[in-house]
Design a protein around this motif. Structure first.
Motif, PDB file in Angstrom:
ATOM      1  N   GLY A   1       2.336  -0.437   9.702  1.00 15.72           N
ATOM      2  CA  GLY A   1       3.214   0.721   9.086  1.00 15.72           C
ATOM      3  C   GLY A   1       2.640   1.275   7.851  1.00 15.72           C
ATOM      4  O   GLY A   1       1.987   0.511   7.069  1.00 15.72           O
ATOM      5  N   VAL A   2       2.692   2.561   7.461  1.00 19.00           N
ATOM      6  CA  VAL A   2       2.129   3.158   6.379  1.00 19.00           C
ATOM      7  C   VAL A   2       3.564   3.903   5.618  1.00 19.00           C
ATOM      8  O   VAL A   2       4.181   4.592   6.085  1.00 19.00           O
ATOM      9  CB  VAL A   2       1.271   4.253   6.737  1.00 19.00           C
ATOM     10  CG1 VAL A   2       0.848   5.150   5.442  1.00 19.00           C
ATOM     11  CG2 VAL A   2       0.059   3.640   7.350  1.00 19.00           C
ATOM     12  N   VAL A   3       3.684   3.404   4.147  1.00 13.24           N
ATOM     13  CA  VAL A   3       4.792   3.817   3.575  1.00 13.24           C
ATOM     14  C   VAL A   3       4.549   4.124   2.153  1.00 13.24           C
ATOM     15  O   VAL A   3       3.417   3.458   1.756  1.00 13.24           O
ATOM     16  CB  VAL A   3       6.136   2.892   3.570  1.00 13.24           C
ATOM     17  CG1 VAL A   3       6.686   2.787   4.995  1.00 13.24           C
ATOM     18  CG2 VAL A   3       5.445   1.501   3.126  1.00 13.24           C
ATOM     19  N   PRO A   4       5.077   5.104   1.383  1.00 16.90           N
ATOM     20  CA  PRO A   4       4.818   5.365  -0.057  1.00 16.90           C
ATOM     21  C   PRO A   4       5.132   4.174  -0.995  1.00 16.90           C
ATOM     22  O   PRO A   4       6.171   3.544  -0.599  1.00 16.90           O
ATOM     23  CB  PRO A   4       5.458   6.700  -0.141  1.00 16.90           C
ATOM     24  CG  PRO A   4       6.664   6.671   0.578  1.00 16.90           C
ATOM     25  CD  PRO A   4       6.245   5.967   1.873  1.00 16.90           C
ATOM     26  N   LEU A   5       4.375   4.012  -1.825  1.00 20.83           N
ATOM     27  CA  LEU A   5       4.664   2.825  -2.648  1.00 20.83           C
ATOM     28  C   LEU A   5       4.510   3.502  -4.379  1.00 20.83           C
ATOM     29  O   LEU A   5       5.382   2.891  -5.024  1.00 20.83           O
ATOM     30  CB  LEU A   5       3.307   1.783  -2.702  1.00 20.83           C
ATOM     31  CG  LEU A   5       3.451   0.687  -3.574  1.00 20.83           C
ATOM     32  CD1 LEU A   5       4.650  -0.175  -3.225  1.00 20.83           C
ATOM     33  CD2 LEU A   5       2.142  -0.258  -3.744  1.00 20.83           C
ATOM     34  N   GLU A   6       3.782   4.317  -4.625  1.00 16.79           N
ATOM     35  CA  GLU A   6       3.802   4.776  -5.966  1.00 16.79           C
ATOM     36  C   GLU A   6       3.314   6.185  -6.247  1.00 16.79           C
ATOM     37  O   GLU A   6       2.258   6.478  -5.540  1.00 16.79           O
ATOM     38  CB  GLU A   6       2.980   3.634  -6.647  1.00 16.79           C
ATOM     39  CG  GLU A   6       2.845   4.018  -8.421  1.00 16.79           C
ATOM     40  CD  GLU A   6       2.036   3.221  -9.012  1.00 16.79           C
ATOM     41  OE1 GLU A   6       1.264   2.220  -8.380  1.00 16.79           O
ATOM     42  OE2 GLU A   6       1.973   3.333 -10.129  1.00 16.79           O
ATOM     43  N   ASN A   7       3.867   6.775  -7.108  1.00 17.82           N
ATOM     44  CA  ASN A   7       3.420   8.122  -7.405  1.00 17.82           C
ATOM     45  C   ASN A   7       2.945   8.138  -8.968  1.00 17.82           C
ATOM     46  O   ASN A   7       3.490   7.812  -9.719  1.00 17.82           O
ATOM     47  CB  ASN A   7       4.444   9.194  -7.258  1.00 17.82           C
ATOM     48  CG  ASN A   7       4.019  10.588  -7.553  1.00 17.82           C
ATOM     49  OD1 ASN A   7       4.198  10.917  -8.353  1.00 17.82           O
ATOM     50  ND2 ASN A   7       3.210  11.048  -6.534  1.00 17.82           N
TER      51      ASN A   7
END
Ligand SMILES: O=C(O)C(=O)Cc1ccccc1
Length: 282
Positions: free
Chosen positions: A47-53
């Motif tokens: 799975g690929v998910v956003p972690l930090e901007n």
């Protein structure tokens, strides 16, 4: 190979997955927890998910879900540039300044704060699960005077018109996406975008011990382990109880990182390795 991602089609996560895994079968999930759960039940290989901007900081939902609900190893990271555009249904293209509501992911809205303040001060902000979910919603409600903040692919996918380009406040707008798997097995990615390796630890400090954080940091410092991030998150066990997420700028080795972990444990810290993984810069 089946790769799940925060959907629907045309999110920034989708763009990152398409670049890194051009031949994979991509499966969109409406929320970050749904995507992580699908990895846990074996529905998908990763799975690929956003972690930090870079502008807005951590996507707390991802960190908290991985730490408190489903602990899955991080096996890779993708760093991608983010360009935000304002888009409306073509009916509203000529009077976009009159839109009453702006839809997007909370991080996207925050990244465009200056633009929104200067140009659309009165419009209400409505948070959606992703930028492309916002674009889809706007396209499905052509009669409403509303706009979405999303990427160029989302405008194309959902038939919206971009009325203002690059509305993010700072040029250096990058996001880190993590790749999680059920087992700690790296994905075979012989990519020219490979840029290095990282190790992420979760460290809980012993209660009420003066100088504990200082001692934790010195365990890394005297070994010359370079830290690239340290962040505290609530442990959810009581007010004032926190743990730290620490990124080390190298892969797990046989001596230095295990030595630092042993030293932290001797200080009564609890340490969990969230992953030791390659990162890729798009
Ligand atoms: O909503 C998206 O498109 C995502 O992939 C999450 C996100 C939101 C804002 C900036 C970068 C990634």
């Amino acid at each position: 190979m089946k790769i799940g991602y925060l959907g629907p089609k045309a999110t920034f996560t989708d763009l990152a997955v398409t670049t890194m895994f051009p031949h994979a079968e991509k499966i969109p999930y409406s929320t970050i927890p749904e995507c992580i759960d699908a990895v846990s039940n074996g529905e998908i290989d990763a799975g690929v998910v956003p972690l930090e901007n870079a502008l807005e900081g951590s996507v707390n939902l991802t960190l908290d879900y991985l730490i408190h609900e489903q602990s899955l190893p991080i096996v890779g990271e993708i760093i991608a540039p983010i360009q935000q555009h304002l888009m409306v249904h073509p009916y509203h293209a000529h009077h976009w300044t009159e839109v009453k509501e702006i839809y997007s992911h909370s991080h996207a809205i925050a990244q465009c704060h200056k633009f929104l303040h200067a140009n659309l001060k009165k419009a209400k902000h409505v948070y959606m699960t992703s930028t492309s979910a916002a674009a889809k919603f706007v396209s499905e409600h052509p009669h409403l005077p509303i706009a979405a903040i999303a990427n160029r692919l989302a405008a194309k996918e959902y038939g919206l018109m971009i009325v203002q380009e690059n509305i993010h406040d700072h040029d250096y707008n990058h996001t880190r996406f993590i790749i999680v798997r059920k087992q700690n097995e790296p994905l075979k990615m012989d990519s020219p975008l490979y840029a290095g390796d990282k190790t992420t630890l979760m460290v809980a400090l012993p209660k009420d011990q003066p100088g504990a954080l200082h001692q934790v940091l010195s365990a890394f410092a005297w070994r010359k382990l370079n830290l690239t991030k340290i962040e505290s998150r609530p442990a959810k066990t009581g007010l004032g109880n926190y743990f730290f997420i620490i990124d080390i700028d190298q892969k797990m080795d046989d001596v230095l990182i295990p030595g630092a972990i042993a030293e932290l444990e001797a200080l009564d810290c609890t340490v969990q390795v969230l992953g030791s993984y390659p990162y890729y810069i798009i």
